[in-house]
Design a protein around this motif. Structure first.
Motif, short mmCIF file in Angstrom:
data_model
loop_
_atom_site.label_atom_id
_atom_site.label_comp_id
_atom_site.label_asym_id
_atom_site.label_seq_id
_atom_site.Cartn_x
_atom_site.Cartn_y
_atom_site.Cartn_z
N PRO A 227 -50.59 9.48 23.74
CA PRO A 227 -51.32 9.65 25.00
C PRO A 227 -52.54 8.94 25.59
O PRO A 227 -52.90 8.70 26.73
CB PRO A 227 -51.60 11.10 25.35
CG PRO A 227 -50.75 11.80 24.27
CD PRO A 227 -50.81 10.65 23.07
N GLY B 297 -45.96 18.22 24.16
CA GLY B 297 -46.20 18.20 25.49
C GLY B 297 -47.65 18.54 25.68
O GLY B 297 -48.18 17.76 26.49
N ALA B 298 -48.18 19.39 25.04
CA ALA B 298 -49.55 19.70 25.31
C ALA B 298 -50.66 18.49 25.01
O ALA B 298 -51.44 18.26 25.61
CB ALA B 298 -50.02 20.99 24.32
N ASN C 242 -49.55 15.51 25.26
CA ASN C 242 -49.60 14.67 26.54
C ASN C 242 -50.51 14.92 27.63
O ASN C 242 -50.87 14.08 28.39
CB ASN C 242 -48.34 14.18 26.81
CG ASN C 242 -47.56 13.12 26.04
OD1 ASN C 242 -48.07 12.25 25.96
ND2 ASN C 242 -46.22 13.46 25.46
N ALA C 243 -50.45 16.24 27.78
CA ALA C 243 -51.23 16.71 28.88
C ALA C 243 -52.83 16.81 28.59
O ALA C 243 -53.59 16.24 29.60
CB ALA C 243 -50.64 18.07 29.14
N GLU D 197 -53.63 9.23 33.81
CA GLU D 197 -53.63 10.71 33.94
C GLU D 197 -52.30 11.48 34.45
O GLU D 197 -51.88 12.34 33.57
CB GLU D 197 -54.87 11.26 34.69
CG GLU D 197 -56.25 10.93 33.96
CD GLU D 197 -56.51 9.43 34.36
OE1 GLU D 197 -57.28 9.14 33.17
OE2 GLU D 197 -56.17 8.89 35.18
N LEU E 109 -49.82 13.66 32.34
CA LEU E 109 -49.10 14.97 32.55
C LEU E 109 -47.83 15.07 32.72
O LEU E 109 -47.09 15.81 32.56
CB LEU E 109 -49.98 15.36 33.97
CG LEU E 109 -51.56 15.84 33.72
CD1 LEU E 109 -52.23 15.75 35.18
CD2 LEU E 109 -51.54 17.00 33.11
N THR E 110 -47.19 13.81 33.47
CA THR E 110 -45.80 14.00 33.68
C THR E 110 -45.05 13.66 32.34
O THR E 110 -44.11 14.63 32.24
CB THR E 110 -45.21 12.74 34.67
OG1 THR E 110 -46.10 12.77 35.67
CG2 THR E 110 -43.84 12.74 34.92
N SER F 252 -46.00 15.22 29.55
CA SER F 252 -46.01 16.60 28.94
C SER F 252 -44.93 17.32 29.18
O SER F 252 -44.88 18.24 28.58
CB SER F 252 -47.57 17.10 29.12
OG SER F 252 -47.84 17.62 30.59
N LEU F 253 -44.46 17.02 30.46
CA LEU F 253 -43.23 18.05 31.05
C LEU F 253 -42.02 18.08 29.94
O LEU F 253 -41.51 19.02 29.77
CB LEU F 253 -42.88 17.71 32.29
CG LEU F 253 -43.74 17.80 33.61
CD1 LEU F 253 -43.22 17.45 34.71
CD2 LEU F 253 -44.14 19.18 33.62
N LEU G 80 -43.27 20.34 27.38
CA LEU G 80 -43.72 21.80 27.78
C LEU G 80 -42.32 22.55 28.04
O LEU G 80 -42.28 23.79 28.20
CB LEU G 80 -44.43 21.57 28.97
CG LEU G 80 -45.91 21.19 28.79
CD1 LEU G 80 -46.69 21.02 30.33
CD2 LEU G 80 -46.69 22.09 28.15
#
Length: 504
Positions: free
Chosen positions: A69, A207-208, A210-211, A321, A325-326, A328-329, A332
């Motif tokens: 990330p 995912g976490a 990446n977010a 950013e 976040l995208t 990370s989906l 997730l």
């Protein structure tokens, strides 16, 4: 091809197999394995092991993918941009960076090396867990491999970062121990759900990362220069890994009966020959079929965790950013999707026997490939549609992983090599990721169409799904052939309930 499954009669006294036994808060079977999963229970040994298993793997996965990330910042810092670095481009360097084909190839290459780092460890830790127990093995892995993560900020070029990420990748082998741990703690009627949930919540760490990592980096950048901030951020997940490793070792058990150390000392358990159990698993060609298929699902997840943040920024032209976040989906979806694969597999097993598990496995793996191709066809102007298709694609990926590891414990128990089977199959995910990274994403990095590697990759995933019908065990059956060998008791894996026991 399915027929309704009728559970075999059991020779063990069934009235005790799903009842509460002294010393356990959960109902257990004759082997003291829990027959239920109670998420809000943290008691030893079953649920304590469950929660430490998924939490430790979650943090390991977070640490494993803590670097990607930040690559939109790192590529500027390490002089990968075709038009300059922080000194020449200034404060807006991250947005002005031109990452050409050579830059993308370097990133794809180091993402591939990062997942290659865990291949050998995944082969080894299965037999290791059989010998020394999952508690010690997991604590050791977290303690050792958090060190290269903490030191990653010292690198000065992409080659050094690639080498460091190779060693960070070793913590990915904690997956094997996680699956072994839940397999020895939970009975066959819920082992698919237990394995899928612990692994799914663990995979959520990707995912976490990446977010959270871009946001953590942003927080550091408020008081520290960008070129320095990304070098300090990895210390945070590394320190967390070390703390959890210590707690895990002190406050959990290896098996329902206690720790391996205590059981060896009392003579209740004999130390396993790790090499012998590994060779028993390795000589079976069907284990290697599962190895290849896992490369199609988990191998794909690993590649996506390394590729999606930069893909969304460059293809859909988003900010760092938003891209993080995208991306990370994708990870997730592990919050429910991998568990869903195990749950659906367990339900298919109840209604159709073990063959139902294979059908579920095949269908979700096949549609994973289809969904990946559809994702690659979304135009760059349709960001919202891209997010929707990504969620569908990710759901199929995670369900396929859960469905496969609902089958693995049966194969491991059948061959009396549960740890090594889990390790070999798990290593297949990393081999698949290296294969996709170098033969598809790196080779096609110079192509003007950024989505082309995803289309080719999706077609390859469909190819792996076509291997599933060939994984046949006479004691279990397969997609098109029923069980023919009934010498093994309870090959269906459906542990009886108290009511079923009283009916027999």
């Amino acid at each position: 091809p399915w027929t309704r499954h009728t559970p075999a009669r059991h020779t063990t006294p069934l009235t005790t197999m799903a009842t509460k036994m002294d010393g356990f808060e959960l109902p257990v079977d004759a082997e003291s394995k829990a027959t239920v999963i109670r998420i809000y229970n943290f008691s030893r040994p079953h649920m304590r092991a469950f929660h430490f298993a998924w939490l430790s793997f979650f943090l390991a996965f977070f640490g494993w993918f803590a670097i990607p990330p930040m690559l939109t910042t790192i590529r500027v810092s390490l002089n990968l941009c075709a038009n300059g670095n922080f000194e020449t481009l200034g404060e807006n360097a991250i947005n002005e960076c031109v990452c050409d084909g050579a830059c993308r190839a370097k990133i794809a290459e180091q993402n591939g090396v990062a997942v290659a780092g865990t291949i050998l460890m995944r082969f080894l830790v299965g037999a290791w867990a059989e010998t020394y127990g999952p508690r010690f093995s997991q604590a050791f892995m977290l303690s050792v491999f958090c060190l290269p993560l903490a030191l990653s900020g010292l690198v000065q070029d992409m080659e050094a970062l690639t080498a460091v990420r190779f060693f960070i990748g070793g913590m990915g082998a904690t997956f094997v121990i996680t699956q072994f741990w839940t397999s020895v703690m939970f009975s066959k009627n819920v082992v698919g759900t237990a394995n899928a949930t612990s692994a799914g919540w663990g995979n959520l760490g990707g995912g976490a990362a990446n977010a959270i990592m871009p946001l953590l980096l942003l927080a550091f950048e408020t008081s520290i220069p960008q070129d320095t901030a990304w070098r300090l951020v990895p210390i945070v997940p590394a320190a967390t890994l070390l703390i959890v490793a210590v707690c895990l070792y002190l406050f959990s058990d290896d098996v329902p009966q206690g720790t391996y150390k205590a059981l060896y000392a009392s003579g209740e358990r004999q130390k396993q020959n790790g090499l012998a159990t590994f060779l028993e698993a390795a000589k079976d060609i069907r284990v290697w079929l599962l190895f290849l298929v896992y490369g199609g699902c988990f191998g794909t997840e690993l590649v996506m965790n390394g590729q999606l943040a930069t893909y969304f920024k460059d293809y859909f032209n988003t900010s760092r950013e938003v891209a993080g976040l995208t991306a990370s989906l994708f990870g997730l979806m592990n919050l429910f999707a991998r568990s869903l694969g195990g749950i659906v597999s367990d339900l298919a097993n109840v209604k159709f026997g073990h063959r139902g598990r294979h059908w579920v496995f095949f269908l979700v793996q096949f549609f994973e490939g289809v969904a990946m191709i559809l994702f690659s066809l979304v135009p760059p102007t349709r960001f919202g549609l891209g997010v929707f298709v990504l969620i569908c694609f990710s759901t199929c990926v995670q369900m396929a992983e859960g469905a496969e590891y609902a089958v693995v414990p049966y194969v491991g128990n059948l061959l009396k090599s549960l740890g090594p089977v889990s390790g070999i199959v798990g290593a297949g995910g990393n081999v698949g990721a290296v294969l996709w990274s170098f033969t598809i994403h790196r080779q096609l990095a110079g192509n003007g169409d950024l989505s082309l590697p995803f289309r080719v990759h999706g077609a390859a995933v469909i190819g792996t799904a076509l291997l599933i019908p060939f994984c046949h065990f006479p004691q279990l059956g397969s997609m098109f052939f029923p069980q023919t060998d009934f010498s093994q008791d309870d090959t269906s894996g459906a542990a009886p309930t108290v009511e079923q026991g009283n009916k027999v």
